[in-house]
Design an enzyme around this catalytic site. Structure first.
Site, PDB file in Angstrom:
ATOM      1  N   GLN A 128      40.664  36.318  44.127  1.00 39.68           N
ATOM      2  CA  GLN A 128      39.166  36.595  44.821  1.00 39.68           C
ATOM      3  C   GLN A 128      38.417  35.596  44.792  1.00 39.68           C
ATOM      4  O   GLN A 128      37.948  35.445  43.640  1.00 39.68           O
ATOM      5  CB  GLN A 128      39.080  38.016  44.602  1.00 39.68           C
ATOM      6  CG  GLN A 128      37.983  38.584  45.688  1.00 39.68           C
ATOM      7  CD  GLN A 128      37.379  39.845  45.411  1.00 39.68           C
ATOM      8  OE1 GLN A 128      36.813  40.175  44.176  1.00 39.68           O
ATOM      9  NE2 GLN A 128      38.166  40.962  46.179  1.00 39.68           N
ATOM     10  N   GLY A 129      37.966  34.953  45.769  1.00 39.24           N
ATOM     11  CA  GLY A 129      36.798  34.019  45.764  1.00 39.24           C
ATOM     12  C   GLY A 129      35.766  34.380  46.586  1.00 39.24           C
ATOM     13  O   GLY A 129      35.486  34.025  47.697  1.00 39.24           O
ATOM     14  N   SER A 131      32.413  35.894  44.703  1.00 37.72           N
ATOM     15  CA  SER A 131      31.010  35.513  43.721  1.00 37.72           C
ATOM     16  C   SER A 131      30.912  34.313  43.665  1.00 37.72           C
ATOM     17  O   SER A 131      32.049  33.400  43.758  1.00 37.72           O
ATOM     18  CB  SER A 131      30.913  36.374  42.585  1.00 37.72           C
ATOM     19  OG  SER A 131      31.176  37.654  42.654  1.00 37.72           O
ATOM     20  N   SER A 163      39.543  36.133  38.869  1.00 39.84           N
ATOM     21  CA  SER A 163      40.571  36.700  37.752  1.00 39.84           C
ATOM     22  C   SER A 163      42.098  36.150  38.195  1.00 39.84           C
ATOM     23  O   SER A 163      42.292  36.054  39.499  1.00 39.84           O
ATOM     24  CB  SER A 163      40.745  38.090  37.815  1.00 39.84           C
ATOM     25  OG  SER A 163      39.447  38.775  37.522  1.00 39.84           O
ATOM     26  N   GLU A 246      39.104  51.592  48.648  1.00 39.29           N
ATOM     27  CA  GLU A 246      39.552  52.148  47.194  1.00 39.29           C
ATOM     28  C   GLU A 246      39.780  53.709  46.954  1.00 39.29           C
ATOM     29  O   GLU A 246      40.471  54.245  46.630  1.00 39.29           O
ATOM     30  CB  GLU A 246      38.498  51.858  46.449  1.00 39.29           C
ATOM     31  CG  GLU A 246      38.549  50.233  46.129  1.00 39.29           C
ATOM     32  CD  GLU A 246      37.545  49.734  44.970  1.00 39.29           C
ATOM     33  OE1 GLU A 246      36.752  50.883  44.697  1.00 39.29           O
ATOM     34  OE2 GLU A 246      37.562  48.603  44.591  1.00 39.29           O
TER      35      GLU A 246
END
Lengths: 388, 358
Positions: A128-129, A131, A163, A246
């Site tokens: 995931q890019g 932040s 991550s 979620e």
């Protein structure tokens, strides 16, 4: 508050339990936490077993290759896999929980065919890019630029807290495509191949000593326009669709694990004599109360999501999520602080798993929305207090 | 229930009850007489009875409403929200678990049954017709301690630790209650002799486990339900103080904007909501499961939520909250009076810790 399970749900649980009992003993030994390729291979192997047994993408819609399970079935799945000591979703986290559901909801048929099956099989890993060094709590202020050049975007900027970047095949990337527009309206969502020229990954060592995260530097990386999911400049909305997937199940496994650890801490205290300290015992009793209620709150949030879905709603949990996260993130820190009291001198040995967990628990009040941001959300969106 | 309470016990009634008690307290100096300030409105009490507040869990065949503990905690939450005074828990438990005229009178809202958990102070003893005593099960010897001391015995209670006594003549010394709407007595070291209960009930005081009036009264169950219903009252108060704080933070302006726009105030309110939702979840879950450990958890969290939310509400109100005129102090004081004593809190924590070893 409905805390009972239907016969159908119990049948699902029983089938899952029996399958876990069969397959878990056949798993290979867990890799060293620092061996990222080894971890990826291990996580991929587990995902493949889930896929072959029909449990992959349980909560994904059926037309995206999932099982279309209800939130309660998903809760049961997470509860049972954690209780049985099954592997964590690991490297497949972003693909299964963020990028995949986004593509399922917003992607074209071709994009869904290209990207979803490899995620379900465990063949491709996503990171995931979102932040950036200058865009944390204020994510929408992100500055990584994407300039259109023919059939590609040319992307330049940097991302952080990524991550599994070292082992990922794809990155779900938020970029600024219109610098003139208000900050939420100039963002687009791209699927960036991690092997594209111009992508540099540098591991970021956390205070726990691990390299869970990485920084990512993007220097004129060419990303095909066809890799954009959703319309240009509509990426903020596309991303919020992801986050809303979620449905209150994000921390199910962790709460189950915390309750198990709490029992282990109590037994360790009994064994080493610290149990004789009434203040420590009573502290453990308080934590037992907190975690039993956090578990009930999880069940409640999930059954609310299910009720909402049945009634034709979004299935997105209402207020429960932020309330839960605020209390849970602090309770987790209190749990490992108490574990350290029980450990005594051993608490200073980072080789002890509770010490490692104590260190990593420090991120819980920061990651996925700091406690202060969560309180603003609760105060403004739930309680209706004016924006500052 | 919310509508009934809004109609029959609006804020004006709450304040009138406070003022009535206040006049007695400051006027004649005679507040020490048993009977105390008339904070319980008997007409309202009967209306509560008619609405099924006390007979909620009795079968419909017995004139009850036929509902269960989950519904009971909802109505107690409403009562706690408006700080309804009176021995609500004792009267509800007497109606639910005892038999005979006292139980019938309690169910109908004709009688007030105070609840005594020695050595804790007893609320509303002066106004009550009867006292339901939950002592330590199995204790046979009377202690010789001072009123309110740990040595208080319950020998007359027999093996079950449950007893029912007439309220007048129950040995207890009135204290100046911190809560203007909950007169308090410290229980004495002896229990009264068995005799006819007043209040028109006309039954003998029941004490032994074999007594038919108490035949269905399981002391463990009674204690658990008393804890849970009290926790529900606390949750109601915690919800009310949150609503008061939020309303005030939206309206009160300083530095040219509502104080609720300041993060320091926002975060106080957010913390209050988290406490409330945790306590409410705990109470509802314990009501559904009937589990002793979940009840202990509910009590701990609800006591905390009520007293800490009331304090934070005071903080949001600032100086105005420190006045007698604002209702904040009534919530703080009620939360203190309802909170489990140190011994009970410790016992709940120890129970929960002990469960971890299982």
């Amino acid at each position: 508050m409905d805390l009972t399970y239907t016969a159908e749900q119990e049948e699902f649980r029983a089938g899952l339990r029996s399958w876990l009992g069969d397959v878990l003993p056949k798993l290979p030994p867990r890799p060293d936490p620092r061996d990222w390729p080894g971890r990826r291979a291990y996580d991929a192997g587990w995902q493949r077993m889930l896929y072959d047994a029909g449990y992959a993408g349980l909560h994904w819609p059926v037309d995206a290759g999932g099982r279309g399970a209800t939130p309660v079935q998903h809760l049961i799945f997470l509860e049972e896999t954690e209780k049985a000591g099954a592997p964590y979703v690991g490297a497949n986290f972003v693909g299964l929980l963020h990028a995949g559901p986004t593509i399922a909801a917003e992607g074209t048929d071709e994009q869904r065919r290209r990207w979803l099956p490899p995620v379900l099989r465990g063949d491709e890993v996503w990171c995931q890019g979102f932040s950036e060094p200058g865009a944390g709590s204020d994510l929408a202020s992100l500055r990584t630029r994407a300039v259109r050049d023919g059939d590609a975007y040319v992307v330049t900027g940097s991302k952080i807290w990524t991550s599994h970047a070292e082992v990922a095949d794809w990155c779900e990337l938020l970029v600024r495509t219109d610098p003139q527009a208000p900050k939420h309206r100039g963002i687009s969502w791209l699927a960036m191949p991690m092997d594209a020229p111009g992508v540099t990954v540098r591991p970021l060592r956390t205070l726990a000593g691990s390299t869970e995260f990485a920084e990512m530097f993007l220097d004129e990386v060419r990303v095909p326009v066809e890799n954009r999911v959703g319309e240009e400049n509509d990426g903020w909305r596309v991303t919020m669709v992801t986050l809303s997937f979620e449905r209150g199940t994000a921390f199910v496994g962790e709460v189950v694990a915390c309750r198990r650890v709490l029992g282990e801490v109590a037994r360790a205290a009994k064994a080493n004599g610290s149990w004789d300290d009434p203040a420590l015992r009573r502290g453990l009793g308080r934590l037992a109360a907190e975690f039993s209620v956090l578990w009930r709150l999880t069940q409640w949030n999930v059954s609310e999501a299910e009720r909402s879905l049945r009634a034709g709603g979004t299935g997105v949990p209402g207020t429960g999520g932020s309330v839960f996260k605020l209390r849970y993130s602090h309770a987790r820190q209190e749990l490992y602080d108490t574990a350290a009291e029980v450990l005594g001198p051993l608490a200073q040995d980072t080789g002890h798993p509770w010490t490692a967990e104590r260190l990593s628990s420090l991120s819980y009040t920061i990651a996925a929305g700091t406690s202060q941001i969560q309180k603003n959300i609760v105060a403004e969106r739930i309680l209706g207090l004016p924006k500052g | 229930m919310r509508e009934l309470l809004a109609g029959r016990f609006p804020r004006e009634a709450l304040r009138a009850a406070v003022d009535a008690g206040d006049a007695l307290e400051t006027g004649s100096g005679g507040a020490s007489v048993v009977g105390g300030p008339p904070v319980v409105d008997r007409v309202l009490w009967r209306e509560l009875g008619e609405a099924g507040f006390f007979a909620l869990r009795l079968p419909e065949a017995d004139g009850g409403v036929g509902l269960g503990l989950p519904e009971a905690v909802l109505v107690f939450e409403e009562a706690g929200r408006v700080l309804l005074p009176g021995p609500l828990v004792g009267t509800h438990l007497a109606a639910t678990h005892l038999t005979g005229p006292v139980a019938a009178g309690a169910a109908a809202g004709e009688l007030l049954v105070a609840l005594a958990l020695p050595p804790a102070p007893v609320g509303h003893l002066g106004a009550a017709d009867a006292v339901l005593v939950l002592g330590e099960p199995g204790s046979q010897e009377l202690g010789a301690g001072e009123p309110g001391s740990q040595e208080f015995g319950s020998g007359e209670l027999g093996g079950t630790g449950v007893g029912l006594f007439a309220a007048d003549g129950y040995p207890a010394a009135e204290i100046r209650s911190v809560d203007p709407l909950t007169p308090l007595h410290l229980p004495g070291s002896v229990l009264p002799p068995a005799r006819a209960l007043d209040g028109g009930a006309g039954v003998e005081a029941a004490s032994a486990g074999a007594d038919p009036v108490l035949a269905g009264a399981d002391p463990v169950l009674l204690r658990r339900e008393a804890a849970l219903l009290t926790a529900a009252l606390q949750v109601g108060s915690a919800g009310r103080t949150l609503a008061m704080a939020v309303q005030h933070a939206r309206q009160r302006e300083q530095f040219g904007r509502p104080i609720g726009a300041f993060q320091a105030v926002k975060h106080l309110c957010a913390d209050m909501l988290v406490r409330l939702e945790m306590a409410r979840t705990a109470v509802y879950a314990a009501a559904v499961s009937g589990d002793g450990f979940e009840t202990a958890a509910a009590r701990l969290l609800a006591d905390d939520a009520a007293s800490r939310n009331a304090r934070d509400c005071l903080q949001v109100f600032g100086g105005m909250g420190f006045t007698w005129e604002a209702d904040v102090h009534l919530h703080i004081k009620r939360s203190w009076v309802l909170a489990a004593g140190r011994g009970d809190t410790e016992r709940h924590e120890e129970e929960l810790a002990g469960e971890l070893l299982q």
